[in-house]
Scaffold this motif. Structure first.
Motif, short mmCIF file in Angstrom:
data_model
loop_
_atom_site.label_atom_id
_atom_site.label_comp_id
_atom_site.label_asym_id
_atom_site.label_seq_id
_atom_site.Cartn_x
_atom_site.Cartn_y
_atom_site.Cartn_z
N THR A 93 -0.86 21.15 7.59
CA THR A 93 -2.18 20.53 7.55
C THR A 93 -2.37 19.54 8.70
OG1 THR A 93 -1.26 18.96 5.98
CG2 THR A 93 -2.55 20.75 5.06
N PHE A 94 -1.29 19.23 9.42
CA PHE A 94 -1.40 18.27 10.51
C PHE A 94 -1.80 18.94 11.83
CE2 PHE A 94 -0.01 14.52 8.48
CZ PHE A 94 0.92 14.88 7.54
N PRO A 138 -3.87 20.43 14.75
CA PRO A 138 -5.26 20.21 15.16
C PRO A 138 -6.05 21.51 15.31
CG PRO A 138 -3.82 19.94 17.03
CD PRO A 138 -2.93 20.15 15.83
N ARG A 139 -5.35 22.63 15.37
CA ARG A 139 -6.07 23.89 15.54
C ARG A 139 -5.93 24.74 14.29
NH1 ARG A 139 -3.83 27.22 20.39
NH2 ARG A 139 -5.35 28.76 19.71
N PRO A 140 -6.85 25.66 14.09
CA PRO A 140 -6.72 26.56 12.93
C PRO A 140 -5.38 27.28 12.95
CG PRO A 140 -8.89 26.77 13.88
CD PRO A 140 -8.14 25.86 14.78
N PHE A 149 -4.83 31.96 22.77
CA PHE A 149 -5.34 31.16 23.87
C PHE A 149 -4.90 29.71 23.73
CE2 PHE A 149 -7.97 30.40 27.36
CZ PHE A 149 -8.67 29.21 27.15
N ASN A 150 -4.40 29.14 24.80
CA ASN A 150 -4.06 27.72 24.83
C ASN A 150 -3.02 27.36 23.75
OD1 ASN A 150 -4.17 25.13 25.70
ND2 ASN A 150 -6.17 24.65 24.86
N THR A 173 -11.14 17.89 16.03
CA THR A 173 -9.90 17.14 15.86
C THR A 173 -9.55 16.32 17.09
OG1 THR A 173 -8.81 19.21 16.41
CG2 THR A 173 -8.80 18.56 14.12
N LYS A 188 -10.34 17.49 9.54
CA LYS A 188 -9.73 18.79 9.24
C LYS A 188 -8.68 18.64 8.15
CE LYS A 188 -7.03 22.56 11.22
NZ LYS A 188 -5.86 22.41 10.36
N ARG A 189 -7.80 17.65 8.32
CA ARG A 189 -6.71 17.47 7.35
C ARG A 189 -7.27 17.12 5.98
NH1 ARG A 189 -2.58 13.42 6.03
NH2 ARG A 189 -1.04 14.73 4.99
N TRP A 230 -16.05 26.71 12.93
CA TRP A 230 -14.94 25.84 12.57
C TRP A 230 -13.72 26.01 13.46
CZ3 TRP A 230 -10.64 28.54 10.71
CH2 TRP A 230 -10.88 29.84 10.25
N VAL A 231 -13.85 26.83 14.51
CA VAL A 231 -12.79 26.94 15.50
C VAL A 231 -13.27 26.22 16.75
CG1 VAL A 231 -11.35 28.52 16.81
CG2 VAL A 231 -12.18 29.18 14.58
N ARG A 253 -11.92 24.57 22.45
CA ARG A 253 -10.70 24.45 23.24
C ARG A 253 -9.78 25.65 23.02
NH1 ARG A 253 -10.39 20.01 19.97
NH2 ARG A 253 -8.23 20.01 19.31
N TYR A 254 -9.90 26.28 21.85
CA TYR A 254 -8.98 27.38 21.51
C TYR A 254 -9.66 28.74 21.66
CZ TYR A 254 -6.87 23.23 19.51
OH TYR A 254 -6.38 21.98 19.34
N LEU A 255 -10.83 28.76 22.32
CA LEU A 255 -11.51 30.03 22.53
C LEU A 255 -11.40 30.42 24.00
CD1 LEU A 255 -14.73 29.37 20.44
CD2 LEU A 255 -12.86 30.90 19.84
N ASP A 256 -11.02 31.66 24.20
CA ASP A 256 -10.90 32.17 25.56
C ASP A 256 -12.25 32.69 26.00
OD1 ASP A 256 -8.89 34.84 27.09
OD2 ASP A 256 -10.13 33.23 27.94
#
Lengths: 369, 451
Positions: free
Chosen positions: A216-217, A219-221, A234-235, B144, B153-154, B179-180, B183-186
């Protein structure tokens, strides 16, 4: 050589009896505490018993429960006895019971000590049990349709969520078991067939973990599939990877949890044991002092109390002889000093005695010892 | 006719005082309970204040804490008074304040009932706060990296796992927000570009839910992505799938949690109110039974106790009249003959309540006030004899006639027996003779002289 001799005046004896009465009542409460601690430990173990392979650890709470109950009963009786001991007349009632009572107390006090030591020594057995239990639990994770194992998935998921752990030693353990049931695999798909063929046992192995491993800690899904492949996401840098799943193994987590509980319980039980030892010593002194008073005949006089009448070695030897002789109760003895009449001697005796009016009965009787 | 009149002898009085003292101890513990319930509720609200948009009203837990503290104080004081009531010398020092204390108790009990009602009513504003807060919470799930929102999120994940819920009303709420995090999307990938282009706001929406929505009781591994696409998963029908993710919405889950808590607290406060009313009634009985001793010097004499001196209706009308009178009493009355500067009841009370007030020398017209309806605040008669000071005060009187029957008979006895006299003007005949003739109010006032 008397061990631990102390002289008691009448006043001191009465004071000792009163103090011991109070201490015995406190002991009843500590006995109840012991019982409670044992019960608590048993419930804690039963909560996660599905992930333990053998139930040997249950000896510890059972020992504590029985000792606690015994403590309550014995100390309750002891309180009654000690109250009566203040008065010499009432002591006569309990005279015969005192010695067995002291011996019982000694035995149960040593049981308390054994219980305390067990709390500390069970750790190795617990670790082994957890290792095997978790391994089989992970293997049966997918068998939610098999009776007897259908709740293992739920138990394991809840365990991982609650204790913040993943797998046996780490999350990689999930890569070595098939945790997706065949019912949910499309056997016609080429991807699935390839995977099944890729290992010797024909298991569907993947570098994925169940959802309960997700931290749960993070930061990303949560990334559950292709966990070790950094380029698949990615990343997905090193730090993301560190935070993504729980890093601790469940064996370690459960071991720490139970060791913590048992260490605190063990410490409490040791303190209770010291207290019981104190009570036992007091009761022994009271018993010997009262017996000596009775022996001296004067209820108001001073008397001695001790722990052991002779030195430790002599007492041990005499007790050992008593136990040895207990076994010899019904055997015949070859001592030459005991008269065992032979049949020839027997014939003579009746003829001598009969003319004088026969002291013996008519027929000769063989005497057996 | 007093309300719920009960006769007391010494034994009964002692028993009453002891029972009420015992009940006061329970009431103190009840006050502690109310305080701790308020504290617990406040902590629970604070724990999830992020989900309520930091906007939740803390009025109810603050009120509970305040009432709990007051209850402890009042009940401890009441217990002390009851304990002292067994000893006449100690009770004397509490006597003057008992009336006001009892009134204060009644007001406090009314406030307690209000608090209990509030516990049930405050669920409605809570509902609105929760729905607003959860909607925002889900929107900030991906942020986050934004200070102030990095723990959202937590918080949401832990809440969904603990309360076994998903989304605001149901899990589909997650399909409508992104909800994504970006930063994590290409952004160079075709699939991502398609999704971003597929909706007006340019958000990356998908039919997936976070992992915390997963139900551990599900027989198959959790399906979080492509939930509405049956062909993406083997042997999966999202219409009939019950156990995959939690079906309940988080607003409903949180509302039932807080609602249950508030119901329990409300019921407990209501029960505690009943206890408080009981101890107040008990204290009133103690007070009245000790005030109406037939023979004040003899502690073993009989006495009576009541809740109200008159019936409820009469007490109510008297209170209204008194309020009217105090309202009218502020006016200055002109007219020499009347000469009542401060109003009739006040003057009367001045005569009776202490001999320091100036003596009236004029005949007073009682045209405005009917004798029967005169409300006297208090009647205190100071009788000074030799070395003893004896004070007697009666309960609030609404009827002068009533006073006669109840209080003056013993007073007459005292006067006759002890041959008391006023310091300067022996008027021993005045009180008994005037009092015996009912209605000779004016005569009494002309003749009564204060020192």
């Amino acid at each position: 050589m008397v061990v631990g001799k102390v002289t008691f005046t009448k006043l001191e004896r009465e004071k000792l009896a009163e103090v011991l009465w109070l201490l015995n009542w406190i002991s009843v409460m500590t006995g109840a505490t012991l019982f409670g601690l044992g019960l608590f430990l048993k419930i804690e173990i039963l909560k996660w018993q599905e992930v333990m392979s053998d139930q040997g650890i249950l000896y510890v709470p059972h020992m504590l429960i029985t000792t606690g109950l015994a403590a309550c009963c014995i100390n309750f009786l002891g309180g009654k006895i000690c109250l009566d001991c203040a008065d010499t007349n009432k002591f006569l009632r309990w005279k015969l019971v005192m010695m067995p009572y002291v011996i019982c107390t000694f035995f149960f006090t040593s049981c308390v000590l054994v219980g305390a030591l067990m709390c500390y020594s069970i750790r190795g057995q617990l670790e082994e049990s957890l290792f095997l239990g978790l391994r089989s639990a992970m293997r049966f994770y997918k068998d939610t349709d098999t009776p007897g194992r259908c709740y293992l998935k739920r138990t394991l998921d809840l365990l991982q969520i609650q204790f913040h752990c993943c797998g046996n030693a780490g999350y990689r353990d999930w890569f070595h078991v098939q945790w997706i049931s065949n019912r949910y695999l499309d056997m016609t798909s080429s991807a699935v067939v390839d995977r099944l063929r890729s290992n010797v046992e024909g298991k569907y192995l993947a570098d994925g973990v169940p959802f309960s491993c997700c931290s749960t800690f993070s930061p990303r899904p949560c990334i559950q599939q292709q966990v070790s492949n950094r380029s698949a996401h990615f990343n997905f840098d090193r730090q993301s990877q560190q935070l993504n799943l729980w890093r601790r193994g469940c064996r370690q987590a459960l071991l720490e949890h139970y060791t913590g509980i048992m260490q605190s319980i063990g410490l409490t039980v040791l303190l209770i044991w010291l207290f019981e030892l104190l009570v036992l010593t007091g009761v022994r002194y009271l018993q010997t002092a009262m017996e000596n008073v009775l022996r001296l005949g004067d209820p108001d006089s001073e008397s001695d109390g001790w722990i052991l009448e002779n030195s430790l070695a002599e007492t041990a030897r005499s007790n050992f002889n008593i136990i040895k002789n207990l076994g010899k109760c019904y055997q015949t003895d070859n001592d030459p000093n005991i008269n065992v009449p032979t049949p020839a001697v027997e014939q003579e005796v009746p003829s001598q005695l009969r003319p004088e009016g026969s002291l013996t009965s008519g027929t000769p009787q063989v005497q057996n010892l | 006719m007093a309300l719920m009149l009960v006769k007391f002898d010494l034994k009964k009085r002692v028993k009453l005082a002891q029972t009420v003292w015992f009940m006061y101890w329970f009431a103190v513990m009840a006050g502690v309970l109310v305080f701790s319930m308020g504290l617990f509720f406040k902590i629970e609200l604070r724990k999830r204040s992020e989900l309520m948009d930091n906007n939740e009203s803390h009025i109810l837990p603050n009120l509970l804490i305040f009432m709990g503290l007051i209850a402890c104080g009042i009940n401890a004081f009441g217990g002390k008074v009851c304990y002292d009531s067994l000893d006449p010398t100690k009770f004397v020092k509490w006597k003057p304040m008992l009336k006001t204390f009892l009134v204060f108790c009644v007001v406090f009990n009314a406030l307690l009932i209000v608090t209990a009602l509030m516990c049930f009513v405050m669920k409605i504003p809570l509902q609105f706060t929760l729905s607003e807060g959860l909607k925002n919470g889900m929107r900030y799930y991906k942020d986050t990296d934004t200070p102030g929102r990095c723990y959202m999120k937590r918080t949401l994940d832990l809440m969904q796992m603990e309360f076994r819920c998903c989304g605001n009303d149901h899990y589909r709420d997650w399909f409508e927000i992104q909800w994504v995090s970006n930063r994590y999307l290409d952004f160079s990938a075709k699939e991502v570009k398609d999704r971003l282009g597929s909706n007006v706001d340019g958000q990356y929406l998908m039919d997936g839910v976070p992992f915390s929505c997963c139900n551990p009781s599900s027989p198959r591994p959790c399906i979080q992505m492509q939930m509405t696409n049956n062909s993406a998963h083997y042997s999966y029908d999202h219409y009939t799938e019950e156990l995959n993710v939690w079906k309940r919405g988080c607003r409903e889950a949180l509302l039932s949690y807080y609602g249950g808590m508030m119901n329990t607290i409300g019921a407990l406060v209501f029960l505690i109110t009943l206890l408080e009313v009981a101890v107040t009634v008990g204290l009133q009985y103690v007070d009245t039974s000790l005030s109406t001793l037939a023979n004040p010097e003899d502690p073993e004499s009989e006495s009576e106790g009541w809740i109200l001196e008159k019936t409820v209706k009469e007490t109510f009308t008297d209170i209204m009249a008194k309020m009217k009178a105090t309202g009218k009493g502020g006016k200055v009355e002109e007219g020499g003959e009347e000469g009542v500067a401060t109003g009739f009841p006040t003057l009367v009370s001045g005569i009776f309540c202490g001999f320091g007030s100036p003596p009236p020398k004029k005949t007073l017209k009682s045209s405005k006030y009917d004798i029967e309806e005169i409300m006297l605040d208090c009647v205190q008669m100071e009788l000074i004899s030799n070395a003893n000071v004896f004070r007697t005060s009666s309960a609030p009187l609404a009827n002068f006639g009533g006073m006669m029957h109840r209080n003056i008979a013993p007073l007459t006895n005292i006067l006759r027996l002890n041959s008391l006299s006023y310091t300067e003007r022996p008027r021993e005949g005045v009180f008994p003779s005037v009092i015996m003739s009912q209605g000779l109010w004016r005569t009494f006032l002309t003749e009564a002289q204060c020192k």
